[in-house]
Every structure is written in C-alpha cells, then in structure tokens.
Scaffold this motif. Structure first.
Motif, mmCIF file in Angstrom:
data_model
loop_
_atom_site.group_PDB
_atom_site.id
_atom_site.type_symbol
_atom_site.label_atom_id
_atom_site.label_comp_id
_atom_site.label_asym_id
_atom_site.label_seq_id
_atom_site.Cartn_x
_atom_site.Cartn_y
_atom_site.Cartn_z
ATOM 1 N N LYS A 32 0.836 -1.203 0.000
ATOM 2 C CA LYS A 32 0.000 0.000 0.000
ATOM 3 C C LYS A 32 0.874 1.257 0.000
ATOM 4 N N ASP A 33 1.948 1.251 0.795
ATOM 5 C CA ASP A 33 2.874 2.387 0.805
ATOM 6 C C ASP A 33 3.454 2.618 -0.584
ATOM 7 N N GLU A 34 3.850 1.532 -1.242
ATOM 8 C CA GLU A 34 4.431 1.635 -2.580
ATOM 9 C C GLU A 34 3.419 2.233 -3.560
ATOM 10 N N ALA A 55 3.761 5.726 -5.549
ATOM 11 C CA ALA A 55 3.636 5.754 -7.005
ATOM 12 C C ALA A 55 2.586 6.776 -7.439
ATOM 13 N N LYS A 56 1.473 6.855 -6.700
ATOM 14 C CA LYS A 56 0.428 7.828 -7.032
ATOM 15 C C LYS A 56 0.934 9.254 -6.836
ATOM 16 N N ARG A 57 1.627 9.503 -5.709
ATOM 17 C CA ARG A 57 2.182 10.831 -5.475
ATOM 18 C C ARG A 57 3.184 11.219 -6.556
ATOM 19 N N LEU A 58 3.994 10.247 -6.965
ATOM 20 C CA LEU A 58 4.992 10.510 -7.988
ATOM 21 C C LEU A 58 4.335 10.808 -9.338
ATOM 22 N N GLU A 59 3.280 10.069 -9.667
ATOM 23 C CA GLU A 59 2.547 10.335 -10.915
ATOM 24 C C GLU A 59 1.928 11.728 -10.890
ATOM 25 N N ASP A 60 1.348 12.114 -9.753
ATOM 26 C CA ASP A 60 0.788 13.463 -9.618
ATOM 27 C C ASP A 60 1.877 14.516 -9.807
ATOM 28 N N LYS A 77 14.591 17.531 -15.592
ATOM 29 C CA LYS A 77 13.271 17.128 -15.092
ATOM 30 C C LYS A 77 13.303 15.685 -14.595
ATOM 31 N N GLU A 78 13.968 14.795 -15.355
ATOM 32 C CA GLU A 78 14.074 13.392 -14.951
ATOM 33 C C GLU A 78 14.839 13.265 -13.638
ATOM 34 N N SER A 79 15.886 14.046 -13.508
ATOM 35 C CA SER A 79 16.671 14.035 -12.273
ATOM 36 C C SER A 79 15.823 14.511 -11.095
ATOM 37 N N LEU A 80 15.025 15.530 -11.313
ATOM 38 C CA LEU A 80 14.137 16.043 -10.272
ATOM 39 C C LEU A 80 13.101 14.991 -9.878
ATOM 40 N N ILE A 81 12.578 14.275 -10.842
ATOM 41 C CA ILE A 81 11.595 13.221 -10.559
ATOM 42 C C ILE A 81 12.233 12.112 -9.723
ATOM 43 N N GLU A 82 13.457 11.707 -10.070
ATOM 44 C CA GLU A 82 14.150 10.679 -9.293
ATOM 45 C C GLU A 82 14.403 11.142 -7.861
ATOM 46 N N ALA A 83 14.764 12.417 -7.709
ATOM 47 C CA ALA A 83 14.997 12.959 -6.365
ATOM 48 C C ALA A 83 13.696 12.972 -5.562
ATOM 49 N N MET A 84 12.603 13.331 -6.200
ATOM 50 C CA MET A 84 11.318 13.363 -5.508
ATOM 51 C C MET A 84 10.875 11.956 -5.108
#
Length: 139
Positions: free
Chosen positions: A74-76, A80-85, A108-115
């Motif tokens: 559930k955490d995963e 994943a939902k937060r990351l998609e948002d 942008k990809e680097s920022l997504i990985e950091a998030m």
C-alpha cells in the motif's frame, strides 16, 4: 530466478529497459547481459540495488523480500500515485525554470528521481510515528 531475471523484472515494474537502466547507473551498453551467466561485481550490484531501492540479497536470490525499507505494498502504491501526480504537475507547467533557465528533459528526470527518493524517505519516517498497536503486521 537469476540475478539478471530479477533485474529484468524490476525494470519491467519501473517501465524501463535494461539498456535504459545501464545508462542511468553508468554501465556500458549490454554489460548487464553478462549477468545471465556470471555474478556481477558487488559495486555494480549495489548500484542496481540502490537504483531500485531493493536489497542486494534480493537481487542475488537470497531472499524474496524486495524491499529492505519496511514499506508495504500500500505504501508503494501511495508513493507511485504521489509521484505520478508530481510528474503530471511537472510536465503540465509551462516555462518551468531553474535559475532563470528552462529545465531540460534530463533535469526534469533528475528532479523526478529525487522526488521519488524524498517520497520514500518521508513514508519511512512517518511509519516510525505510528503507534505499534495501530501498525499492521508486515511480511
């Protein structure tokens, strides 16, 4: 299941190819295909484990528990939902800048990985503060 098969399965879950993984972790092209027959070096194994946030024991087949971070399924899904948002917000923003310059796709990809890392760390930290009587048993 071999180390290569486990990595291939993780790539599929993350929506990337083996070649893309090799690029992201700084390996030579097609170097991971040698893992089909040979054990990888501990350094390379750690890089892949860190990228996918799994234990090296999982990659080596010593355990079937992927995550060593105590996050539930559930955490995963929540992460994943937060990351998609976050990705949707990032790509829908016109003129996203960093220091006055438009962000490149790599930035942008680097920022997504950091998030992704930040979301996981936050989830782990928040789990520590749930009273034991309200925690669900984990694997």
């Amino acid at each position: 299941m071999t180390t290569f098969e486990r990595v291939k399965e993780l790539c599929s879950e993350y929506g990337i190819t083996i070649v893309q993984l090799e690029e992201k972790v700084g390996f030579g092209r097609n170097s991971m295909y040698s893992w089909k027959k040979n054990k990888p070096s501990s350094e390379k194994l750690e890089k892949v484990a860190d990228y996918f946030n799994v234990s090296t024991d999982y990659l080596l087949g010593r355990t079937d528990k992927k995550r060593h971070n105590n996050l539930t399924e559930k955490d995963e899904k929540d992460i994943a939902k937060r990351l998609e948002d976050f990705k949707r917000d990032l790509t829908s923003s016109d003129g996203l800048n960093f220091s006055g310059e438009p962000m490149s796709d790599d930035a942008k990809e680097s920022l997504i990985e950091a998030m992704d890392h930040i979301f996981r760390q936050t989830q782990r930290i928040n789990k520590k503060y749930i009273p034991k009587k309200h925690r669900q048993d984990e694997d």
